[in-house]
Design a protein around this motif. Structure first.
Motif, mmCIF file in Angstrom:
data_model
loop_
_atom_site.group_PDB
_atom_site.id
_atom_site.type_symbol
_atom_site.label_atom_id
_atom_site.label_comp_id
_atom_site.label_asym_id
_atom_site.label_seq_id
_atom_site.Cartn_x
_atom_site.Cartn_y
_atom_site.Cartn_z
ATOM 1 N N ALA A 52 -6.149 1.918 0.112
ATOM 2 C CA ALA A 52 -5.657 1.613 -1.013
ATOM 3 C C ALA A 52 -6.740 1.056 -1.925
ATOM 4 O O ALA A 52 -7.572 0.472 -1.413
ATOM 5 C CB ALA A 52 -4.454 0.549 -1.117
ATOM 6 N N GLU A 53 -6.591 1.331 -3.377
ATOM 7 C CA GLU A 53 -7.591 0.690 -4.096
ATOM 8 C C GLU A 53 -7.096 -0.319 -4.868
ATOM 9 O O GLU A 53 -5.779 -0.610 -5.244
ATOM 10 C CB GLU A 53 -7.876 1.837 -5.417
ATOM 11 C CG GLU A 53 -8.835 2.903 -5.027
ATOM 12 C CD GLU A 53 -8.857 4.027 -6.381
ATOM 13 O OE1 GLU A 53 -8.920 3.495 -7.380
ATOM 14 O OE2 GLU A 53 -9.204 5.025 -5.984
ATOM 15 N N MET A 103 2.367 0.447 -0.067
ATOM 16 C CA MET A 103 2.780 1.832 0.138
ATOM 17 C C MET A 103 1.635 2.774 0.515
ATOM 18 O O MET A 103 1.645 3.704 1.652
ATOM 19 C CB MET A 103 3.611 2.574 -0.990
ATOM 20 C CG MET A 103 5.076 1.839 -1.037
ATOM 21 S SD MET A 103 5.877 1.765 0.518
ATOM 22 C CE MET A 103 7.058 0.501 0.313
ATOM 23 N N ARG A 104 0.498 2.577 -0.159
ATOM 24 C CA ARG A 104 -0.614 3.504 -0.054
ATOM 25 C C ARG A 104 -1.370 2.863 1.348
ATOM 26 O O ARG A 104 -1.723 3.916 1.925
ATOM 27 C CB ARG A 104 -1.741 3.519 -1.017
ATOM 28 C CG ARG A 104 -1.378 4.116 -2.581
ATOM 29 C CD ARG A 104 -0.445 5.191 -2.778
ATOM 30 N NE ARG A 104 -0.326 6.177 -1.639
ATOM 31 C CZ ARG A 104 0.827 6.908 -1.059
ATOM 32 N NH1 ARG A 104 1.732 6.658 -1.857
ATOM 33 N NH2 ARG A 104 0.707 7.674 -0.415
ATOM 34 N N LEU A 105 -1.368 1.861 1.501
ATOM 35 C CA LEU A 105 -2.027 1.257 2.820
ATOM 36 C C LEU A 105 -1.110 1.851 4.025
ATOM 37 O O LEU A 105 -1.693 2.450 5.035
ATOM 38 C CB LEU A 105 -1.886 -0.364 2.976
ATOM 39 C CG LEU A 105 -3.026 -0.934 2.197
ATOM 40 C CD1 LEU A 105 -2.664 -2.523 2.029
ATOM 41 C CD2 LEU A 105 -4.436 -0.567 2.589
ATOM 42 N N LEU A 106 0.241 1.648 3.901
ATOM 43 C CA LEU A 106 1.041 2.262 5.052
ATOM 44 C C LEU A 106 1.079 3.670 5.068
ATOM 45 O O LEU A 106 1.226 4.345 6.169
ATOM 46 C CB LEU A 106 2.473 1.776 5.069
ATOM 47 C CG LEU A 106 2.564 0.164 4.927
ATOM 48 C CD1 LEU A 106 4.113 -0.170 4.865
ATOM 49 C CD2 LEU A 106 1.667 -0.433 6.128
ATOM 50 N N CYS A 107 1.000 4.674 4.027
ATOM 51 C CA CYS A 107 1.143 5.923 4.203
ATOM 52 C C CYS A 107 -0.131 6.623 4.086
ATOM 53 O O CYS A 107 -0.305 7.841 5.033
ATOM 54 C CB CYS A 107 1.739 6.409 2.663
ATOM 55 S SG CYS A 107 3.470 5.997 2.685
ATOM 56 N N LEU A 165 -9.715 -0.508 0.255
ATOM 57 C CA LEU A 165 -9.579 -1.188 1.254
ATOM 58 C C LEU A 165 -9.152 -0.241 2.233
ATOM 59 O O LEU A 165 -8.109 0.481 1.976
ATOM 60 C CB LEU A 165 -8.343 -2.362 1.203
ATOM 61 C CG LEU A 165 -8.150 -3.348 2.385
ATOM 62 C CD1 LEU A 165 -9.459 -4.325 2.680
ATOM 63 C CD2 LEU A 165 -6.902 -4.085 2.200
ATOM 64 N N ALA A 166 -9.700 -0.047 3.496
ATOM 65 C CA ALA A 166 -9.259 1.242 4.425
ATOM 66 C C ALA A 166 -8.898 0.630 5.722
ATOM 67 O O ALA A 166 -10.011 -0.163 6.361
ATOM 68 C CB ALA A 166 -10.615 1.954 4.338
ATOM 69 N N ARG A 169 1.876 -4.058 -6.850
ATOM 70 C CA ARG A 169 1.860 -4.680 -5.204
ATOM 71 C C ARG A 169 2.345 -3.582 -4.368
ATOM 72 O O ARG A 169 1.949 -3.511 -3.326
ATOM 73 C CB ARG A 169 2.253 -6.040 -4.994
ATOM 74 C CG ARG A 169 1.359 -7.159 -5.616
ATOM 75 C CD ARG A 169 1.871 -8.476 -5.254
ATOM 76 N NE ARG A 169 1.110 -9.430 -5.709
ATOM 77 C CZ ARG A 169 0.265 -9.970 -5.094
ATOM 78 N NH1 ARG A 169 -0.083 -9.733 -4.228
ATOM 79 N NH2 ARG A 169 -0.879 -10.978 -5.805
ATOM 80 N N GLY A 170 3.462 -3.145 -4.937
ATOM 81 C CA GLY A 170 4.384 -2.267 -4.002
ATOM 82 C C GLY A 170 3.327 -0.864 -3.794
ATOM 83 O O GLY A 170 3.475 -0.308 -2.719
ATOM 84 N N ASP A 171 2.606 -0.370 -4.886
ATOM 85 C CA ASP A 171 1.694 0.721 -4.717
ATOM 86 C C ASP A 171 0.975 0.236 -3.710
ATOM 87 O O ASP A 171 0.435 1.370 -2.719
ATOM 88 C CB ASP A 171 0.976 0.831 -6.043
ATOM 89 C CG ASP A 171 1.913 1.680 -6.918
ATOM 90 O OD1 ASP A 171 2.764 2.262 -6.470
ATOM 91 O OD2 ASP A 171 1.386 1.985 -8.350
#
Ligand code: SF4
Length: 438
Positions: free
Chosen positions: A376-377, A368-372, A406-407, A363-365
């Motif tokens: 995220a996949e 982080m990917r959504l915010l960075c 998700l974008a 979930r952390g990944d």
């Protein structure tokens, strides 16, 4: 201009500088967990050194810091910090290379310049430093001097971050941080001469009595002074959690709609004036390593915010400093007296934290990917479970999903933390614990 949907920003959400967040830290972790994590470290590591002193305490500040007006207290803290450096380093394999060292606080330049030299000597002796170690430091312009600039040059600090917040004198008065423009300009000149190539300004919107004109002129002045990076934060007024903030006139604060407008206009202004957006609240000139990391999709997020640091391990040294390992986050004792007492007994002070389960890491990944990266996949099961909460964002075109990715749309940026929070199972009673999402 970003579309404003107050109903989607109604629930305060964490800033997600870690996952799980510090709000999930507890005493269900032990010194043994921390020591094992240190002994397992290999490859590249980063160090964070916390200096919890400032010459003057700003009313808005939520950091663990106190006034540096008693030399004996500062001296005994630094002695303890040296003990901790030796103790922690003795557990870390010499094959692990330190590639980053950051000093934060507080204000690292609230100590005497010679103490910075002593700290770097100790770090060099105790740890294995990489030949191209990147050194960075937070600085308070109010305590900057020519002697500090000489030490920064001698140690080789290449990156610096200045607490500016606003250039408007009436706002500086309203938040208890008065620092004339000429003093900040002098600090910038000294740092450039000292060899600092990446210079960040921390700025704020949502201050008491602040207008867009105030913010626009601060942004213009920051750009004119040549800031390579700008972090534009919304002031979070939580006097029930941070008692210093009671000095700030809460009745003069802009409402949420005005905050949103300032954030949106600030974003547009910086993008129109040579800065690339990095994450949801940072901006960087194209040549800066932070902008390059964002462009390459390798931006990260740690306890200091967005970062181009890709080390999997961050070791925090000093009272309240947080260490982050792939499977564990741990925070040192916050109270300087207890921190000293534990080290004097030969113990590490890491006392609270959280073990990251495989699900936390997954979930952390996503968070982080959504915010960075803004995308995220996500596995089919998790996506299906999140759909009811994502629906209000999707219906408004703020986020979309295609083939498991998700974008977040460009217009969805101010809602990024709220969208990421959909994947955070810990955020149920967040109303008083976190700041507004904008
Ligand atoms: S200088 Fe920075 S750390 Fe110190 S009180 Fe002000 S905001 Fe807080």
């Amino acid at each position: 201009m970003w579309p404003y949907y107050p109903e989607l920003l109604a629930i305060p959400v964490p800033r997600y500088t870690s996952f799980p967040t510090a709000a999930e830290f507890s005493e269900d972790v032990s010194q043994a967990d921390f020591l094992h994590a240190l002994e397992d470290v290999s490859g590249e590591i980063s160090l964070y050194i916390h200096i919890p002193f400032c010459e003057k305490i700003c009313w808005y500040c939520g950091c663990n810091t106190s006034a540096a007006n008693r030399t004996d207290r500062v001296t005994s803290y630094l002695d303890t910090l040296h003990q901790e450096i030796s103790l922690v380093a003795s557990r870390v394999s010499k094959s692990a290379k330190v590639t980053r060292i950051s000093l934060g606080g507080g204000s690292p330049n609230a100590i005497a310049p010679i103490e910075l030299v002593r700290l770097f000597v100790a770090l060099t002796v105790e740890f294995s430093l990489s030949d191209d170690v990147v050194l960075s430091m937070e600085l308070d312009p109010r305590t900057m001097t020519a002697q500090w600039a000489e030490v920064i040059a001698a140690v080789g600090i290449g990156r610096a971050s200045l607490g500016v917040q606003t250039f408007a004198p009436h706002l500086q008065e309203a938040i208890g941080r008065v620092q004339p423009m000429r003093h900040i300009a002098q600090t910038v000149d000294w740092l450039r001469e000292a060899g600092v190539t990446s210079l960040n300004f921390d700025l704020m919107y949502g201050l008491p009595g602040q207008t867009w004109d105030d913010l626009e002129s601060t942004l213009a002045q920051a750009a004119e002074m040549g800031a390579d990076r700008i972090a534009l934060f919304g002031y979070a007024h939580v006097p029930h959690l941070i008692s210093r903030q009671r000095k700030i006139d809460g009745t003069a604060l802009p409402d949420q709609a005005a905050r949103f407008t300032m954030a949106a206009k600030g974003h547009a202004y910086l993008c129109d004036n040579g800065y690339a957006p990095v994450g949801f609240d940072h901006f960087a000139r194209g040549h800066d390593p932070m902008a390059l990391a964002a462009k390459l999709g390798i931006l990260g997020r740690n306890f200091q915010g967005f970062t181009d640091d890709s080390s999997p391990v961050l070791i925090g040294l000093g009272a309240s400093a947080i260490s982050s390992f792939p499977g564990l986050h741990m925070q040192n004792e916050k109270n300087a007296g207890r921190y000293r007492m534990l080290l004097s007994q030969g113990k590490c002070s890491a006392s609270r934290g959280v073990v990251r389960t495989p699900e936390d890491r997954e979930r952390g990944d996503i968070v982080m990917r959504l915010l960075c990266d803004g995308k995220a996949e996500i596995g089919a099961g998790q996506l299906a479970a999140a759909m009811p909460q994502l629906a209000p964002f999707m219906e408004r075109g703020l986020v979309s999903c295609d083939d498991g990715t998700l974008a977040i749309a460009a217009d969805g940026l101010p809602y990024a933390r709220s969208i990421a929070a959909v994947f955070d199972p810990y955020r149920q009673d967040s109303v008083r614990r976190f700041s507004s999402a904008i």
